[in-house]
Write an enzyme that holds these catalytic residues in place. Structure first.
Site, mmCIF file in Angstrom:
data_model
loop_
_atom_site.group_PDB
_atom_site.id
_atom_site.type_symbol
_atom_site.label_atom_id
_atom_site.label_comp_id
_atom_site.label_asym_id
_atom_site.label_seq_id
_atom_site.Cartn_x
_atom_site.Cartn_y
_atom_site.Cartn_z
ATOM 1 N N GLU A 160 0.809 -1.225 0.000
ATOM 2 C CA GLU A 160 0.000 0.000 0.000
ATOM 3 C C GLU A 160 0.846 1.281 0.000
ATOM 4 O O GLU A 160 0.715 2.142 0.871
ATOM 5 C CB GLU A 160 -0.967 -0.031 1.191
ATOM 6 C CG GLU A 160 -1.849 -1.275 1.162
ATOM 7 C CD GLU A 160 -2.773 -1.424 2.363
ATOM 8 O OE1 GLU A 160 -2.791 -0.527 3.232
ATOM 9 O OE2 GLU A 160 -3.475 -2.454 2.434
ATOM 10 N N GLU A 198 -6.094 -10.483 -2.018
ATOM 11 C CA GLU A 198 -6.920 -10.376 -0.798
ATOM 12 C C GLU A 198 -8.416 -10.280 -1.159
ATOM 13 O O GLU A 198 -9.136 -9.431 -0.689
ATOM 14 C CB GLU A 198 -6.490 -9.156 0.020
ATOM 15 C CG GLU A 198 -5.017 -9.133 0.374
ATOM 16 C CD GLU A 198 -4.611 -7.970 1.251
ATOM 17 O OE1 GLU A 198 -5.487 -7.322 1.851
ATOM 18 O OE2 GLU A 198 -3.384 -7.702 1.356
HETATM 19 O O1 G3I Z 1 -4.052 -11.889 18.174
HETATM 20 C C1 G3I Z 1 -3.313 -10.735 18.557
HETATM 21 C C2 G3I Z 1 -3.239 -10.620 20.068
HETATM 22 O O2 G3I Z 1 -2.568 -11.756 20.609
HETATM 23 C C3 G3I Z 1 -2.473 -9.352 20.422
HETATM 24 O O3 G3I Z 1 -2.438 -9.183 21.807
HETATM 25 C C4 G3I Z 1 -3.138 -8.153 19.745
HETATM 26 C C5 G3I Z 1 -2.323 -6.895 19.995
HETATM 27 O O4 G3I Z 1 -2.890 -5.842 19.213
HETATM 28 O O5 G3I Z 1 -3.189 -8.343 18.310
HETATM 29 C C6 G3I Z 1 -3.921 -9.515 17.960
HETATM 30 O O6 G3I Z 1 -3.820 -9.646 16.572
HETATM 31 C C7 G3I Z 1 -4.708 -8.929 15.753
HETATM 32 C C8 G3I Z 1 -4.664 -9.690 14.433
HETATM 33 O O7 G3I Z 1 -5.353 -8.996 13.389
HETATM 34 C C9 G3I Z 1 -5.279 -11.086 14.626
HETATM 35 O O8 G3I Z 1 -5.176 -11.800 13.430
HETATM 36 C C10 G3I Z 1 -4.218 -7.486 15.560
HETATM 37 O O9 G3I Z 1 -4.440 -6.730 16.752
HETATM 38 C C11 G3I Z 1 -4.962 -6.825 14.407
HETATM 39 O O10 G3I Z 1 -4.406 -5.548 14.141
HETATM 40 C C12 G3I Z 1 -4.805 -7.686 13.165
HETATM 41 O O11 G3I Z 1 -5.527 -7.070 12.124
HETATM 42 C C13 G3I Z 1 -5.112 -7.476 10.819
HETATM 43 C C14 G3I Z 1 -4.693 -6.215 10.037
HETATM 44 O O12 G3I Z 1 -4.392 -6.556 8.679
HETATM 45 C C15 G3I Z 1 -3.469 -5.539 10.649
HETATM 46 O O13 G3I Z 1 -2.369 -6.415 10.618
HETATM 47 C C16 G3I Z 1 -6.304 -8.124 10.135
HETATM 48 O O14 G3I Z 1 -6.594 -9.368 10.779
HETATM 49 C C17 G3I Z 1 -5.995 -8.383 8.665
HETATM 50 O O15 G3I Z 1 -7.145 -8.877 7.996
HETATM 51 C C18 G3I Z 1 -5.554 -7.086 7.999
HETATM 52 O O16 G3I Z 1 -5.207 -7.393 6.678
HETATM 53 C C19 G3I Z 1 -4.899 -6.262 5.844
HETATM 54 C C20 G3I Z 1 -3.791 -6.684 4.917
HETATM 55 O O17 G3I Z 1 -2.665 -7.087 5.679
HETATM 56 C C21 G3I Z 1 -3.444 -5.530 3.965
HETATM 57 N N1 G3I Z 1 -4.633 -5.135 3.213
HETATM 58 C C22 G3I Z 1 -5.755 -4.732 4.068
HETATM 59 C C23 G3I Z 1 -6.125 -5.877 5.013
HETATM 60 C C24 G3I Z 1 -7.310 -5.485 5.859
HETATM 61 O O18 G3I Z 1 -6.945 -4.419 6.713
#
Ligand code: G3I
Length: 355
Positions: A158, A265
């Site tokens: 991005e 995605e």
């Molecule tokens: O599970 C952990 C937890 O153990 C920890 O304490 C906590 C701390 O913040 O995080 C938890 O993980 C979360 C994770 O998803 C679980 O899979 C994160 O908070 C959360 O930010 C994360 O969100 C992901 C996001 O990207 C940021 O990395 C979404 O699942 C994921 O679908 C999203 O994917 C993005 C692509 O990478 C790029 N394109 C857009 C897409 C949607 O935003």
């Protein structure tokens, strides 16, 4: 065997009637939906995460349909980078272990992204060579650790501003240069794993022609400077209101550079339920048509450019979209929460099958 239909309208009507009443279907013997991965030799992928994989029924459905996985979170910068700069690979190694045990290809995401700016790197902001050395060390260490184990990486994610008018500002661009941080990222990734397929990945390329143009101009400039870019990822977070033909046009533009293409995605949002009073049947028909068009555009690429088609989630309940306001009940994916295939599954299967 999927019945051939005389027209797409007949097909979508029939598919919809099959899946219009998921509750009834949940009690019916599970239709033998063909595994998506069995319908094409193009790798079919799905994003997943270690929490979701704890559910055996979820894991079984994922393994039945997909030959490739993308870690939704585990191989990104935030979970790997400690506040003191040490790198923690526990989650990433566990994810790779699952993939290895199940003989799955892994497309890893993402090395450099404006949304992941860990405190350790924030603490090096403005520190010149110290920042640059830490950046280089991160990339060489992370990519080197999985050398020969992943098929490819989203190296830069991005890079274009949301509205497509300019490049994003980020910790990386402000410390290393607007495009030099990208040049360096591809250089280090190629150095650490010469055989990994290296991607630059972006969203809204279908919805915003201006963003698509800015993105493609960036890729061409980077290539001209010698960047080791092997592929383009179009995230394809599309919705049922996307104009027909937008995905087809986008794929044509992206393919023109001759690089590999990753539909990286894919999900098809039904949009905000509180702002759309169309029936669910109508929305699912539109969703099927959008999914069909994305698959059609991808399958019409030369085989040499078809890297993979990856869904961003397995069942509707897994979607990231439900974290967004007004999307709490969005249903953007190919399987209902009980694992039954949705009309968009059949639309995708129908197009995949026709090669
Ligand atoms: O599970 C952990 C937890 O153990 C920890 O304490 C906590 C701390 O913040 O995080 C938890 O993980 C979360 C994770 O998803 C679980 O899979 C994160 O908070 C959360 O930010 C994360 O969100 C992901 C996001 O990207 C940021 O990395 C979404 O699942 C994921 O679908 C999203 O994917 C993005 C692509 O990478 C790029 N394109 C857009 C897409 C949607 O935003």
């Amino acid at each position: 065997m999927i019945k051939k239909f005389s027209s797409r309208r007949d097909f979508f009507g029939a598919a919809l009637s099959l899946a219009a009443a998921p509750a009834a279907l949940a009690d019916a013997p599970r239709r033998d939906a063909p595994p998506l991965k069995s319908l094409t030799n193009a790798p079919m992928g799905c994003s997943t995460n270690l929490v979701a994989l704890k559910d055996p029924a979820y894991a079984a459905l994922l393994l039945r349909n997909f030959s490739q996985v993308t870690p939704e979170y585990e191989m990104k910068m935030n979970p790997i980078t400690h506040t003191d700069g040490r790198l923690n690979f526990t989650l990433a190694d566990n994810f790779m272990g699952f993939a290895r045990q199940n003989r799955l290809r892994v497309h890893a995401t993402t090395l450099v992204w404006y949304k992941h700016q860990p405190p350790y790197f924030m603490g090096l902001d403005g520190k010149g060579q110290v920042f640059a050395d830490a950046y280089r060390n991160y990339l060489l260490t992370v990519v080197g650790r999985y050398r020969g184990q992943v098929v490819g990486w989203d190296v830069v994610n991005e890079p274009v501003w949301t509205d497509g008018t300019r490049l994003r500002d980020s910790l990386w661009s402000s410390n290393l240069g607007a495009e030099d941080y990208m040049m360096l990222a591809f250089e280090y990734a190629k150095q650490a794993d010469p055989n990994a397929v290296l991607f630059i990945n972006e969203f809204d390329l279908e919805r915003l022609p201006r963003k698509r143009a800015t993105f493609l101009n960036l890729v061409e400039r980077l290539l001209k400077r010698g960047a080791k870019i092997d592929g383009i990822g179009t995230q394809s977070h599309v919705n049922i209101n996307l104009p027909q033909g937008a995905s087809t046009l986008t794929m044509r533009d992206l393919a023109a550079l001759g690089l590999k293409i990753h539909v990286s995605e894919l999900d098809v949002s039904l949009g905000r339920a509180d702002r759309d009073n169309r029936s669910m049947d109508d929305k699912l028909k539109l969703q099927s048509a959008k999914a069909w068009e994305v698959v059609d555009a991808f399958m019409n690429l030369p085989a040499s450019q078809r890297y993979a088609l990856t869904m961003w989630g397995l069942m509707d309940k897994n979607t990231w979209l439900r974290q967004l306001p007004g999307r709490e009940h969005d249903e953007p994916l190919a399987f209902y929460d009980d694992g039954q295939p949705k009309p968009m599954f059949w639309a995708m299967a129908d197009r995949l099958k026709t090669r």
